[in-house]
Scaffold this motif. Sequence first.
Motif: not given
Length: 228
Positions: A8-13, A116-120, A122-131
Amino acid sequence: MSAAAARIPVITIDGPTASGKGTIAHRVAQALGWAVLDSGALYRLTALAVQQQGVDEDDENAVAQAAQRLDVAFQGEQVLLSGIDVAGLIRQESVGNLASKIAAYAPLRQALLERQRAFRLAPGLVADGRDMGTVVFPDAPLKIFLVADVRARAERRCKQLKEKGFSANLTRLLEDMRERDERDRTRANAPLLAAADAKTVDSSALSIDETVNVVLDFWSSLGFPAAQ
């Protein structure tokens, strides 16, 4: 993590406070039709729970236990804690400052890691934070490190608070933000820094739409569709 989750793709910000991470993450997720994770909200929710429950904020294990007991749900703009919308409360500066302090606690970071990882999903996740790109989702195909001049960030936060009906002093906000930046960068556990393969985006002179487009362009450059 299961093999299915890894696909499942993830974009981190990631980035410092008030750099616009949350707004950009929500807009990018909306464009892609993905879920969004505001990891900072989980730390702010923990800080609020610590305040409301009278937990000793210097007791790292007690704070981690408070985090494990959180009854949290995200519904659109609402952030529900035990069924009560606290979206406004967790944006108060006192909560944000406490969240920054307790975010350095290793037991708390571990307590929230799997949540936090449980939010991953389908179809994908954009995750924002510091790490997000360095610790939580190190395998994310796109990692953004969003920065902005500290004065620009303080002005944004001041405007946000006033729009929500809170009093705000720009000079005090600027001082608090510099202190928080230093604390986030120098903490021993998961300090604020860009992942080695992150794309740094300076939003100081960019509009929200322009910043979103920069992120989507990076995503499409990897061979993925830019939006729904």
